[in-house]
Design a protein around this motif. Structure first.
Motif, short mmCIF file in Angstrom:
data_model
loop_
_atom_site.label_atom_id
_atom_site.label_comp_id
_atom_site.label_asym_id
_atom_site.label_seq_id
_atom_site.Cartn_x
_atom_site.Cartn_y
_atom_site.Cartn_z
N ASP A 132 0.81 -1.22 0.00
CA ASP A 132 0.00 0.00 0.00
C ASP A 132 0.84 1.27 0.00
N ALA A 133 2.16 1.14 -0.14
CA ALA A 133 3.03 2.33 -0.18
C ALA A 133 2.71 3.16 -1.43
N ASN A 134 2.57 4.46 -1.24
CA ASN A 134 2.18 5.33 -2.35
C ASN A 134 3.17 5.31 -3.51
N TYR A 135 4.47 5.20 -3.20
CA TYR A 135 5.45 5.25 -4.28
C TYR A 135 5.30 4.05 -5.22
N LEU A 136 4.88 2.90 -4.68
CA LEU A 136 4.69 1.71 -5.52
C LEU A 136 3.54 1.92 -6.50
N THR A 137 2.52 2.62 -6.07
CA THR A 137 1.40 2.91 -6.96
C THR A 137 1.82 3.88 -8.07
N LEU A 138 2.53 4.94 -7.70
CA LEU A 138 2.95 5.93 -8.69
C LEU A 138 3.97 5.36 -9.67
N LEU A 139 4.73 4.36 -9.24
CA LEU A 139 5.71 3.72 -10.13
C LEU A 139 5.10 2.57 -10.93
N GLY A 140 3.82 2.28 -10.70
CA GLY A 140 3.14 1.27 -11.50
C GLY A 140 3.34 -0.16 -11.04
N VAL A 141 3.76 -0.34 -9.78
CA VAL A 141 3.95 -1.69 -9.24
C VAL A 141 2.65 -2.22 -8.65
N THR A 142 1.86 -1.33 -8.05
CA THR A 142 0.57 -1.72 -7.46
C THR A 142 -0.54 -0.83 -8.01
N ASP A 143 -1.77 -1.30 -7.85
CA ASP A 143 -2.90 -0.46 -8.24
C ASP A 143 -3.30 0.42 -7.05
N HIS A 144 -4.36 1.21 -7.22
CA HIS A 144 -4.75 2.16 -6.17
C HIS A 144 -5.33 1.48 -4.94
N GLY A 146 -3.76 -1.10 -3.65
CA GLY A 146 -2.61 -1.73 -3.00
C GLY A 146 -2.37 -3.16 -3.45
N ASN A 147 -2.98 -3.56 -4.58
CA ASN A 147 -2.77 -4.91 -5.11
C ASN A 147 -1.59 -4.91 -6.09
N ILE A 148 -0.76 -5.95 -6.02
CA ILE A 148 0.37 -6.05 -6.93
C ILE A 148 -0.14 -6.30 -8.34
N MET A 152 4.07 -7.03 -12.62
CA MET A 152 5.09 -6.39 -11.80
C MET A 152 5.44 -7.21 -10.56
N ALA A 153 4.97 -8.45 -10.50
CA ALA A 153 5.21 -9.27 -9.32
C ALA A 153 6.70 -9.53 -9.11
N ASP A 154 7.44 -9.80 -10.21
CA ASP A 154 8.89 -10.02 -10.09
C ASP A 154 9.60 -8.77 -9.59
N LYS A 155 9.16 -7.62 -10.07
CA LYS A 155 9.77 -6.35 -9.63
C LYS A 155 9.52 -6.13 -8.14
N TYR A 156 8.31 -6.45 -7.67
CA TYR A 156 8.00 -6.30 -6.25
C TYR A 156 8.87 -7.21 -5.40
N ARG A 157 9.08 -8.45 -5.87
CA ARG A 157 9.97 -9.37 -5.14
C ARG A 157 11.40 -8.84 -5.13
N GLN A 158 11.83 -8.28 -6.26
CA GLN A 158 13.18 -7.74 -6.35
C GLN A 158 13.37 -6.58 -5.36
N ILE A 159 12.37 -5.71 -5.28
CA ILE A 159 12.44 -4.58 -4.35
C ILE A 159 12.61 -5.07 -2.92
N ASN A 160 11.80 -6.05 -2.53
CA ASN A 160 11.89 -6.57 -1.16
C ASN A 160 13.20 -7.29 -0.91
N LYS A 161 13.70 -8.02 -1.90
CA LYS A 161 14.99 -8.69 -1.74
C LYS A 161 16.10 -7.66 -1.59
N PHE A 162 16.04 -6.60 -2.37
CA PHE A 162 17.04 -5.53 -2.27
C PHE A 162 17.02 -4.90 -0.89
N LEU A 163 15.84 -4.60 -0.37
CA LEU A 163 15.75 -3.99 0.96
C LEU A 163 16.22 -4.95 2.05
#
Length: 384
Positions: A132-144, A146-148, A152-163
Motif C-alpha cells: 500500500d506504499a504510495n510510491y509503488l502505486t505511482l511507479l506502477g507496481v501496485t494499483d490504487h 494496493g494490489n500487486i 510487476m510481481a517479479d519487480k515487487y519481489r526484487q524490491i523486497n529482496k534488495f531492501l
C-alpha cells in the motif's frame, strides 16, 4: 535402525505421514564446499503442503520449495553424496545420522516433544516494501487498492529482496544519522524510491541522489518524488563518470553496464564511502581485450563458458581492488537465476582497515597473467 538406508526410509515415511518437523543436514563431505548446511521444514503454499529447503552457503542463504516426492529425492541425493550428518526431528523423537572420521555410520535416537503444525508460507517473509506504499502505486507496481499488478510481481519481489540485503549491510556499516546515498544508474527509480522510504522509516535523515542518463526517466522520477513530498530525493541526468560530489556514504550501482560499474566503484572509493553496493553486468572490457588470443584451457573453448569465466575474472579483480583499499568485499546472489542472469552483487564494506596493497596486487597480477590480461578498467581509474 542402523544404516543410512534405514535412516532415509524414516525420512521418507515422515514426509508422507506429515510428521517431519525439521531436518538438518550438516558436515559436508567436501571440506571446501561453500554449502555448509541444509534445513528442511514443512510449509503450506496455496493450501498445499510443501517442504522448504534453506541452503546455507558461506555468504548467503538460498530457499527452494518442493512437494513430497521431489523433497525426498533432493534429501536422498544430498545425504548420499554431499553430507555426512543429518538430524530428523519428529513430534515423538529426534533421529541423528552420524558419520565418524573413519566413515563409520551410527544412528542415535532421543525423545522430543514438538508440534507438527506447518507454517503458512506467505507469513514467513517480512515485506519491507508494503504493497500500500504510495510510491509503488505511482511507479506502477501496485494499483490504487494496493494490489500487486501481475506483470510487476517479479519487480515487487526484487524490491523486497534488495531492501532485505540493504538492511543486513546497513547494520554492519558505520553510517552517520544523515547519510548521503547516491544511486548511479537509477533507471525508473524502483529501488531508489524504496531505499529512500525504508531509510526514513528507520529514522535516518537521509538524502538520496539518483544518477541516470535518460532525461525522460529523470524528469519522471523528480515529478514522482515531488508528488510524494520526498524532499530528500532527487534525480540528475548525467553520465556516472561526470559525477564529482565526493560526499557519499552509500554508493549503489545496480546493472551499470560494463565499465560504468568501474566508474561507480571508483567514485565510491574516492569518497571513502561506508558502503558500496553494485550488481555488475555486461563485462565487455575484459572479453574484448582477449579477442583473438589463444587460450590453453579447454573450458574456454566454448563461448558460453568463456563468457561466464570472464565475468568471474572481472568481478574477482574488482573485489580484490576493494580489499586492497581497506574494504571487506562480498560477492553473492542478488535475485534468483530464474528471473535474470544479471544476479551477482558485489559489495564493499568500509571497516577502515589498513590497506593490503602488496597481497592484493600479487593476486591481481596472478589472475591477469593466467588469462593474458593487460588491465582491468577499475585499476586504471584508481591507479591512473
Amino acid at each position: 535402525m542402523s544404516t543410512k538406508e534405514d535412516f532415509l526410509e524414516q525420512i521418507k515415511a515422515s514426509l508422507e505421514l506429515h510428521s517431519l518437523v525439521k531436518l538438518t543436514l550438516s558436515k559436508p563431505t567436501d571440506k571446501d564446499s561453500t554449502l555448509h548446511n541444509i534445513f528442511v521444514r514443512p510449509v503450506e503454499i496455496k493450501s498445499e503442503r510443501h517442504y522448504s529447503f534453506t541452503y546455507r552457503y558461506k555468504t548467503n542463504d538460498e530457499t527452494k520449495n518442493h512437494k513430497v516426492e521431489a523433497a525426498y529425492q533432493e534429501i536422498m541425493m544430498q545425504v548420499e553424496e554431499h553430507f555426512k550428518n543429518a538430524t530428523l526431528c519428529t513430534p515423538d523423537e529426534d533421529i541423528a545420522l552420524l558419520t565418524s572420521k573413519k566413515g563409520k555410520i551410527t544412528v542415535q535416537k532421543s525423545k522430543a516433544n514438538r508440534s507438527t503444525a506447518t507454517v503458512a508460507h506467505d507469513k514467513i517473509k517480512t515485506k519491507r516494501a508494503q504493497p500500500d506504499a504510495n510510491y509503488l502505486t505511482l511507479l506502477g507496481v501496485t494499483d490504487h487498492a494496493g494490489n500487486i499488478i501481475p506483470k510487476m510481481a517479479d519487480k515487487y519481489r526484487q524490491i523486497n529482496k534488495f531492501l532485505e540485503i540493504m538492511e543486513s549491510l546497513i547494520a554492519t556499516a558505520q553510517l552517520p544519522k544523515n547519510p548521503k546515498i547516491v544511486d548511479m544508474g537509477s533507471g525508473k527509480g524502483y529501488l531508489t524510491f524504496a531505499l529512500y522510504e525504508y531509510m526514513r522509516q528507520k529514522g535516518y535523515e537521509v538524502s538520496v541522489t539518483g544518477i541516470e542518463l535518460r532525461k525522460e526517466l529523470v524528469d519522471f522520477c523528480n515529478e514522482t518524488a515531488k508528488q510524494l513530498n520526498f524532499e530528500g530525493l532527487q534525480f540528475v541526468d548525467q553520465p556516472i563518470e561526470e559525477y564529482e560530489n565526493k560526499d557519499i556514504d552509500i554508493l549503489i550501482a545496480l546493472h551499470a553496464c560494463d565499465t560504468a560499474t568501474d566508474d561507480a566503484l571508483a567514485k565510491g572509493l574516492a569518497s571513502d564511502a561506508a558502503l558500496i553496493v553494485t550488481a555488475p553486468c555486461c563485462h565487455k572490457q575484459v572479453r574484448q581485450q582477449l579477442k583473438g588470443k589463444a587460450v590453453s584451457s579447454p573450458i574456454l573453448k566454448y563461448g558460453i563458458f568463456k563468457e561466464r569465466q570472464y565475468e568471474m575474472v572481472t568481478d574477482t579483480i574488482r573485489a580484490l581492488i576493494l580489499e586492497r583499499e581497506g574494504y571487506e568485499s562480498k560477492i553473492f546472489e542478488f535475485v534468483s537465476n530464474e528471473h535474470t542472469r544479471k544476479n551477482v552483487m558485489l559489495v564493499g564494506i568500509n571497516h577502515h582497515r589498513t590497506k593490503n596493497e602488496q597481497g592484493a596486487n600479487e593476486k591481481i597480477s596472478a589472475i591477469k597473467s593466467e588469462f593474458g590480461l593487460d588491465y582491468q578498467q577499475l585499476e586504471r581509474l584508481i591507479d591512473g
